[in-house]
Design a protein around this motif. Sequence first.
Motif, PDB file in Angstrom:
ATOM      1  N   LYS A 235       8.055   8.945  -7.351  1.00  0.00           N
ATOM      2  CA  LYS A 235       9.622   9.134  -6.991  1.00  0.00           C
ATOM      3  C   LYS A 235      10.147  10.225  -6.835  1.00  0.00           C
ATOM      4  CE  LYS A 235       8.836   4.516  -7.410  1.00  0.00           C
ATOM      5  NZ  LYS A 235       8.413   3.630  -6.185  1.00  0.00           N
TER       6      LYS A 235
ATOM      7  N   GLN B 227      -4.668   9.808  -7.077  1.00  0.00           N
ATOM      8  CA  GLN B 227      -3.990   8.999  -8.248  1.00  0.00           C
ATOM      9  C   GLN B 227      -3.966   9.647  -9.611  1.00  0.00           C
ATOM     10  OE1 GLN B 227      -6.744   5.893  -8.527  1.00  0.00           O
ATOM     11  NE2 GLN B 227      -5.515   4.956  -6.924  1.00  0.00           N
TER      12      GLN B 227
ATOM     13  N   THR C 171       1.521   5.228   0.025  1.00  0.00           N
ATOM     14  CA  THR C 171       1.177   4.507  -1.118  1.00  0.00           C
ATOM     15  C   THR C 171       1.283   5.038  -2.406  1.00  0.00           C
ATOM     16  OG1 THR C 171       1.201   2.260  -0.624  1.00  0.00           O
ATOM     17  CG2 THR C 171       1.231   1.652  -2.796  1.00  0.00           C
ATOM     18  N   GLU C 172       0.304   5.651  -3.260  1.00  0.00           N
ATOM     19  CA  GLU C 172      -0.185   5.775  -4.283  1.00  0.00           C
ATOM     20  C   GLU C 172       0.520   7.582  -4.635  1.00  0.00           C
ATOM     21  OE1 GLU C 172      -2.095   5.435  -6.890  1.00  0.00           O
ATOM     22  OE2 GLU C 172      -2.572   2.735  -5.327  1.00  0.00           O
TER      23      GLU C 172
ATOM     24  N   GLU D  33       3.605   8.588  -3.114  1.00  0.00           N
ATOM     25  CA  GLU D  33       5.141   7.979  -3.315  1.00  0.00           C
ATOM     26  C   GLU D  33       5.399   7.057  -4.847  1.00  0.00           C
ATOM     27  OE1 GLU D  33       5.624   5.999   0.475  1.00  0.00           O
ATOM     28  OE2 GLU D  33       5.448   7.529   1.172  1.00  0.00           O
ATOM     29  N   LYS D  34       4.765   6.709  -5.678  1.00  0.00           N
ATOM     30  CA  LYS D  34       4.354   6.718  -6.132  1.00  0.00           C
ATOM     31  C   LYS D  34       5.315   7.258  -7.752  1.00  0.00           C
ATOM     32  CE  LYS D  34       0.823   2.923  -7.152  1.00  0.00           C
ATOM     33  NZ  LYS D  34      -0.685   2.406  -7.787  1.00  0.00           N
TER      34      LYS D  34
END
Length: 346
Positions: free
Chosen positions: A89, A41, A83-84, A86-87
């Motif tokens: 973008k 993160q 999910t982390e 791919e934040k």
Amino acid sequence: MEDPVFTFGIIADIQYADMDDGYNYTKTRVRYYRNSLSLLQGAVREWASESVTPQFILQLGDLIDGFNVSHKSSEASLKKVLTEIEKLKTPVHHIWGNHEFYNFSRKQLMESRLNSSRVQATLTTVPEDGGDPLDSFYAYHFSPSSKFRLLLIDSYDFSVIGRDPSSDKHIKSSKLLRQKNPNEDKNSPKVLDLVETRFVQFNGGISAAQLSWIKAVLETSDKNKEKVLVAGHLPVHPSSTDPICLTWNYQEVLDLLQSHPCVVAYLSGHDHDGGYHQDECGIHHLTFNGIIETPPESQAFGTMSVYQDKMVLKGRGLVPDRTLLYRKKQRMAGKSCRQSAGKMEK
């Protein structure tokens, strides 16, 4: 200062699992299973805050830990980690390491979001000798900018993990391990000579078919005067890693890379201590520190800025900054260079 042609982020061996801290195989190093997600993160936040967002992220393998299997949490952990990352973008190019194969079959990986070639590039799926397509290797290449190419290879093409026990590659890999490693536990390097410690179950090798495919890609890049960065989970130069982490047939791979003028760097993970070496031909071998063994107060990732004459790595935490000049033309494919490299394993 000139702007880079492109930039990309690099991270390795996250090995996330929702469990308390543990130890490595030899019980000598702490592994921060749960905190690895926090470090990921942090990396995503830093990449997002850069003046120019990296064009893509190169994830060098072992995204989640093998302990997820016994906890029946492989799918949940993979979803959480993806999910982390791919934040950001931005495209993520995934390499498969041994922990991918502890958690999933090759068929499952082909159908998962870890098969980044499905949306990023063309996957090599042609079966060998008319066999099962799942006996093929996971490798692809793409051009992030004119005159540059990134080539991702499958370090577990030959392996006893991730292959069906009845497959030809599994049978041949098992035979090789029995010949090279007399230990009952094939993950143990006990009694092996230092140069032979790579013959353990958590490593793998590159098949003749994949070597041939790599050669064809590099020949085209030579002809087009491209600069190629090659990436795989396992290192291929003994001076860039602990010998236990090397590709089984590293010398074949190394000889191939050194014989092509286009190759400027080889990027890998697997050895959580990291490493670096510029070989006799001028190829930079960078082994990236593993997030899984990085203390919570530190970090271990980088951003590579690619220029026409060099690459500049901005490292964080355990990953040092480096300026990497491209190999000189007169040494690119020299016969003496390959001969000197070939002496290492004698």
